[in-house]
Enzyme design. Structure first.
Site, PDB file in Angstrom:
ATOM      1  N   GLU A 157       0.873  -1.180   0.000  1.00 57.29           N
ATOM      2  CA  GLU A 157       0.000   0.000   0.000  1.00 57.29           C
ATOM      3  C   GLU A 157       0.896   1.212   0.000  1.00 57.29           C
ATOM      4  O   GLU A 157       1.630   1.454   0.960  1.00 57.29           O
ATOM      5  CB  GLU A 157      -0.865   0.022   1.259  1.00 57.29           C
ATOM      6  CG  GLU A 157      -2.196  -0.655   1.086  1.00 57.29           C
ATOM      7  CD  GLU A 157      -3.059  -0.501   2.324  1.00 57.29           C
ATOM      8  OE1 GLU A 157      -2.788   0.391   3.161  1.00 57.29           O
ATOM      9  OE2 GLU A 157      -3.986  -1.294   2.478  1.00 57.29           O
ATOM     10  N   ASP A 164      -5.484   9.606   9.982  1.00 56.07           N
ATOM     11  CA  ASP A 164      -4.212   9.058  10.431  1.00 56.07           C
ATOM     12  C   ASP A 164      -3.769   9.603  11.779  1.00 56.07           C
ATOM     13  O   ASP A 164      -3.979  10.771  12.084  1.00 56.07           O
ATOM     14  CB  ASP A 164      -3.122   9.364   9.391  1.00 56.07           C
ATOM     15  CG  ASP A 164      -3.243   8.465   8.182  1.00 56.07           C
ATOM     16  OD1 ASP A 164      -3.159   7.233   8.363  1.00 56.07           O
ATOM     17  OD2 ASP A 164      -3.449   8.976   7.070  1.00 56.07           O
TER      18      ASP A 164
END
Ligand SMILES: Cc1ncc(COP(=O)(O)O)c(C=O)c1O
Lengths: 401, 265
Positions: free
Chosen positions: B49, B60
């Site tokens: 990824e 995040d």
């Protein structure tokens, strides 16, 4: 009466191609629950009755509609009327939205609320309602704004809220919102996120507008009662755009022109401004598709304004639509123009406006000068300026004003 | 056949689980990032990824936020991320999933993204802040390309919606293990196992678990309950914490081997 021509947002929360829900999957079910709860509450006469009663007895509504006679004479053009949101409890229009969302949080059984804040007015309003309802409260605020808006930080702490300084990114409102979203994702099951403006994922933009429309509903009636006519032009400052949507929305079907004043900072031709519509382009941030300040590769750019409450690189999605439809005109007001308008209102009317509101006043003054005396301009004084005194004094000193 | 599908098919027939590694593109800079990615693919990663750095990564935690900042400061962008993927593809057959927030893709132009990533040899696209309700334009842009749009499901996702997400998923379903943003730790193995079993029962695609998985012990505990494990912050942290002049590819490879051994144990 509202005709059926303007019916945004649609069922999926879009204002034309703007709005929607651009969030991580973890938040989707909370947003759907919130939408359901809000749809039920706003159609529940008991809930709306309690909302109105708190606006009256706690927030001090209706706020006055005030003819700025000496200022108007000084300018020598159209007559300027002020919608005095600075008179509301906690000193800004932000309280209207927070009373509504606070009641909704209580109805949904949430015991803790969070908020992001820029100028600190929304944080103060949220801390206020949390105290009133006995809820715990965390306010995320950019470290830079904690510095610029020290009096409001003190107020929030006195009211029992925890102020969380945010140092990521540019340490301003956008980063406070990033951090509030991150916290919410972790605590989504027990926490109600009280967003302070008409931005964020659906249903926030529509819900906050519906809670703020009291500004325009009152002002419209007051114009008819006190002046005997509707205004020719409405003016409000646009950070996220909640005081502007609140003022404009009830007038959308009337023959009134509308002007949104964006923060042009040091000028739209410099990189130092916060004018997302006049100086930005479409994109997705903080849950909505809207106009943003960004570079060619979609990285969000730093906003800049003397006013912490306008220092945001995005804008509520409904403004993006109203701009594209041509229903509202958006124009920039520089730091300097805002400070000059601030001084004029102090001098001629005995009102110390917030720096955010001073942007609207500057735009209104500019327009008044171009229009004949028989025209009426209604401008939203979204808040009072006590919080800005240190900052503005420093600015005037630095610029020899 | 799409490389992601090939990989899961051959892993399943070997009775092995996929190690999906997230790394931020251009962290700490373009050239070092390319070396780290090449080494990672040679050290036991099944699916890569590749994170597109973004100024406002709201999904995040601090580790990936800071990585994104490092990469942006070193001049990284979406166009350079696509170039990085293309360079990597010259030496590596590992499936590459581009992991992004929606805004960089939208601003770049969805048709242009679809064309350029497909030419670069990217196999999947995962957009963290793009639920299926908003994914129409991107899905249209990807039509006719050999690229899967990977979907996510969360602990808060209700059963009806899980079914909807699973039915429309491509490649694999990314099952978020816990509330909160990306980061290390905070896992309750029993909870995750229960949730994974419920999702696997209705999902016609491989199900991979992500968020919080950071040690060999996590890998050992969770590999049996899913088709693959996704590790991000734990790898990115290796880059962040390494002393100056470290051999970053070797350090990342060592962490990958720790996870791989846990999974294969
Ligand atoms: C007094 C005042 N006016 C305006 C704003 C800008 O917000 P909005 O555009 O949502 O009205 C703020 C925000 O902090 C504020 O405090």
């Amino acid at each position: 009466m509202k005709s059926s021509t303007y019916t945004y947002p649609d069922k999926s929360g879009h204002f034309g191609c703007y709005g929607g829900r651009y969030v991580g999957e973890t938040l989707m079910s909370a947003l759907m629950d919130l939408e359901t709860a809000w749809n039920e509450a706003k159609n529940d006469p008991a809930f709306m009755g309690e909302f109105r009663s708190m606006l009256k007895n706690y927030a001090g509504r209706p706020t006055p509609l005030d003819f700025a006679e000496r200022l108007s004479n000084h300018i020598g053009g159209a007559r300027i009327y002020l919608k005095r949101e600075d008179c509301a409890h906690t000193g800004a229009h932000k309280i209207n939205n927070v009373v509504g969302q606070g009641l909704l949080a209580r109805r949904m059984g949430k015991r803790s609320v969070i908020a992001e804040t820029g100028a600190g007015q929304h944080g103060v309003a949220t801390a206020t309602i949390a105290a009133r309802f006995g809820m715990s409260c965390k306010v995320f605020m950019g470290a830079e704004d904690v510095r610029r808006q020290a009096p409001n930080v003190l107020r929030m702490r006195l009211l029992g809220a925890e102020v969380v300084p945010v140092t990521s990114g540019t340490s301003t409102l956008k980063d406070a919102m990033n951090e509030a979203l991150r916290y919410w994702v972790a605590e989504v099951e027990n926490t109600f996120y009280i967003i302070g403006t008409v931005s964020g994922p659906h249903p926030y933009p529509a819900m906050v507008r519906d809670l703020q429309r009291v500004i325009g509903d009152e002002a419209r009636q007051q114009m008819l009662d006190q002046v005997g006519r509707l205004p020719d032009l409405l003016v409000a400052c646009v950070g996220g755009g909640s005081n502007a949507m609140g003022l404009f929305y009830p007038f959308l079907d009337d023959p009134c022109a509308m002007l949104g004043a964006e923060a042009a900072g040091e000028g739209l031709n410099t990189p130092h401004h916060a004018a997302s519509i006049t100086g930005g382009s479409p994109g997705a941030l903080h849950g909505a598709m809207t106009y943003l300040l960004q570079n060619d590769e979609g990285q969000i750019q730093e906003a800049w304004s003397i006013s912490a409450g306008l220092d945001y690189p995005g804008v509520g999605p409904e403004h993006a639509l109203l701009h594209d439809l041509g229903r509202v005109r958006y124009d920039g007001v520089t730091d300097l123009e805002a400070v000059e308008a601030f001084k004029l209102l102090c001098k001629f009317e005995g009102i110390i406006p917030a720096l955010e509101s001073s942007h609207a006043l500057a735009a209104a003054i500019r327009e008044a000068a171009k229009r004949p005396k028989d025209q009426a301009i209604l401008v939203c004084v979204s808040g009072r300026g006590d919080k800005d005194l240190d900052h503005i004094t420093a600015y005037m000193k630095a610029h020899n004003l | 056949m799409n490389r992601i599908d090939q990989t899961f098919t051959s892993l399943a027939s070997a009775n092995r689980k996929a190690l999906v590694a997230y790394l931020t593109a251009g962290d700490p800079d373009f050239d070092t990032s390319l070396q780290i990615l090449q080494t990672a693919c040679a050290s036991g990663v099944d699916v890569l990824e590749l994170g597109v750095p973004f100024s406002d990564p709201t999904c995040d935690g601090p580790i990936i936020q800071v990585a994104s900042d490092r990469a942006l400061k070193a001049g990284m962008s979406l166009s350079k991320t696509i170039r990085l993927a293309a360079e990597l593809r010259r030496t590596v057959q590992t499936p590459i999933v581009l992991f992004s927030y929606y805004n960089p893709l939208f601003k770049y132009g969805l048709e242009r993204v679809a064309k350029e990533i497909s030419e670069a040899g990217v196999d999947g696209l995962l957009v963290v802040d793009l639920p299926p309700e908003e994914a129409g334009p991107l899905t249209t842009a990807l039509t006719g390309k050999e690229i899967h749009l990977i979907r996510l499901a969360a602990p808060t996702t209700k059963p009806d919606r899980i079914r909807m997400l699973a039915d429309g998923a491509g490649g694999f379903l990314y099952l978020i293990t816990r509330l909160g943003v990306t980061g290390t730790g905070g896992l309750d193995y029993a909870d995750v196992a229960k949730h994974a079993a419920a999702v696997k029962a209705v999902c016609p695609h491989p199900v991979c678990l992500g968020f919080g998985i950071s040690t060999g012990a996590d890998a050992r505990a969770l590999a049996p309950v899913a088709d693959g494990l996704i590790v991000g912050s734990a790898l990115v942290r290796v880059i962040a914490q390494a002393p100056a002049d470290s051999d970053l590819p070797a350090l990342v490879a060592a962490k990958i081997r720790e996870l791989r051994e846990g999974m294969d144990a």
